[in-house]
Design an enzyme around this catalytic site. Structure first.
Site, PDB file in Angstrom:
ATOM      1  N   THR A   1      10.888   3.992   0.484  1.00 30.49           N
ATOM      2  CA  THR A   1       9.830   4.777   0.651  1.00 30.49           C
ATOM      3  C   THR A   1       8.485   4.671  -0.303  1.00 30.49           C
ATOM      4  O   THR A   1       7.388   4.633  -0.008  1.00 30.49           O
ATOM      5  CB  THR A   1      10.213   6.262   0.646  1.00 30.49           C
TER       6      THR A   1
ATOM      7  N   HIS B   1       6.682   1.759   0.679  1.00 30.95           N
ATOM      8  CA  HIS B   1       5.723   2.193   1.801  1.00 30.95           C
ATOM      9  C   HIS B   1       4.453   2.783   1.311  1.00 30.95           C
ATOM     10  O   HIS B   1       3.372   2.672   1.891  1.00 30.95           O
ATOM     11  CB  HIS B   1       6.514   3.081   2.760  1.00 30.95           C
TER      12      HIS B   1
END
Length: 338
Positions: free
Chosen positions: A39, A42
């Site tokens: 994450t 990202h």
């Protein structure tokens, strides 16, 4: 203290910051280590700029020590070693049916609120799980992704001697395989990347490259012709989603761990024909964190070998740059002690 800030455009800054004193029900932590999660990558790529209030400190896979305790907090003492379950469910309503880890107004700490890539971090006390004495703080930083795997395996109801197939050999796939083996399942991990294949083998996991091995036939051979009992889809790849029903025995089970941002094709005929079951699995619940803490403290899993690099907080930019291009990294930790 110092803190890192994601500024957008694949850029971090590291600056002096002021410690945030804990309010009622809060605890201030001295952060030890924080892992870089998929994450976080990202976010680094700009995929979550609408959600992250830049400049912001991110990071959520943390181990830490209690430094200061706010009013009304019980059960903790200065110096306690802890890990953080980074879910703020205070926005939960009755419409959420008491499923607080997926409530509609859930805030993920480290994304929707400041995270752990800093020396000092103030969080709600209810997010903390105490570590047993003398737990290694580096491996404790893997408690968060390990809790994901514990949640996946628990929802999948994996049993001893069942045949489990894990599609995808990234950090979560590896941990799902290891936790499944810990409950006695026979595990086959399917992965395309040569480094990940070899790394999984080094952890004692049987691996296959589905381009070289007929995975359906292998599952049948290992099960007396019936197929796998359970498949964990961790890859996020459309071909894997399409193939997972072929691997399963009658009344086999699928746990979807990967995030699919767009609809993807699956074989619904196989669900009818074999009476298959499929569950989604999102983050974790407190009991999964407690299980992860137990596994970390026990040393039963080779978690230390999954840590392939440790970088200082001051060098967080270099750590993200290297991780983006490195083909031989599994879990990278940031040493936040300063």
């Amino acid at each position: 203290m110092i803190a890192s800030y994601y500024e957008g455009n694949k850029t971090f800054s590291v600056k002096s910051a002021i410690q945030v004193a804990p309010g009622p029900g809060e605890v201030r932590l001295d952060v030890a280590y924080c892992g870089i999660c998929g994450t976080d990558i990202h976010i680094f790529h700009g995929a979550m700029d609408k959600r992250v209030d830049m400049p912001q400190t991110i990071g959520h896979e943390a181990s830490a020590t209690v430094a200061e305790i706010g009013e009304g907090v019980t059960g903790l003492a200065i110096g306690d070693s802890v890990v953080v379950r980074p879910l703020d469910n205070r926005g939960e309503t009755t419409a959420d049916r008491g499923i607080s880890h997926i409530c509609k107004d859930l805030k993920f700490i480290g994304i929707d609120a400041p995270g752990a890539f800093q020396n000092s971090w103030t969080v709600p006390a209810f997010t903390l799980h105490k570590l047993p004495a003398n737990t290694d703080m580096k491996t404790a930083a893997l408690a968060e992704p390990l809790a994901v795997a514990c949640h996946d395996v628990r929802l999948g109801e994996v049993k001893q001697d069942e045949l489990a197939v894990v599609l995808g050999g990234g950090p979560i796939g590896l941990l799902v395989a290891l936790v499944s083996q810990a409950v006695g399942a026979r595990v086959i991990l399917s992965e395309l990347n040569p480094f990940r294949l070899e790394f999984a083998r080094s952890l004692g996991i049987e691996t296959v490259d589905p381009r070289e091995v007929d995975l359906v036939k292998l599952c049948q051979e290992r099960s007396g012709g019936s197929g796998a009992d359970i498949v964990f889809e961790v890859s996020g790849a459309k071909p894997a989603a399409l193939s997972m029903t072929d691997l399963l025995a009658i009344r086999g089970r699928i746990v979807v761990v990967a995030i699919y941002p767009q609809p993807t094709e699956i074989n619904l005929f196989q669900f009818f024909w074999k009476e298959l079951q499929m569950k989604g699995a999102r983050v974790y619940e407190p009991e999964d964190y407690e299980k992860a803490v137990q596994l970390v403290a026990s040393g039963a899993l080779p978690l230390d070998r999954m840590i392939t690099h440790v970088e200082t907080l001051e060098n967080i930019q270099q750590a993200f740059d290297q991780l983006e291009h490195a083909g031989n990294a599994v879990k990278v930790l940031i040493d936040c002690r300063g």
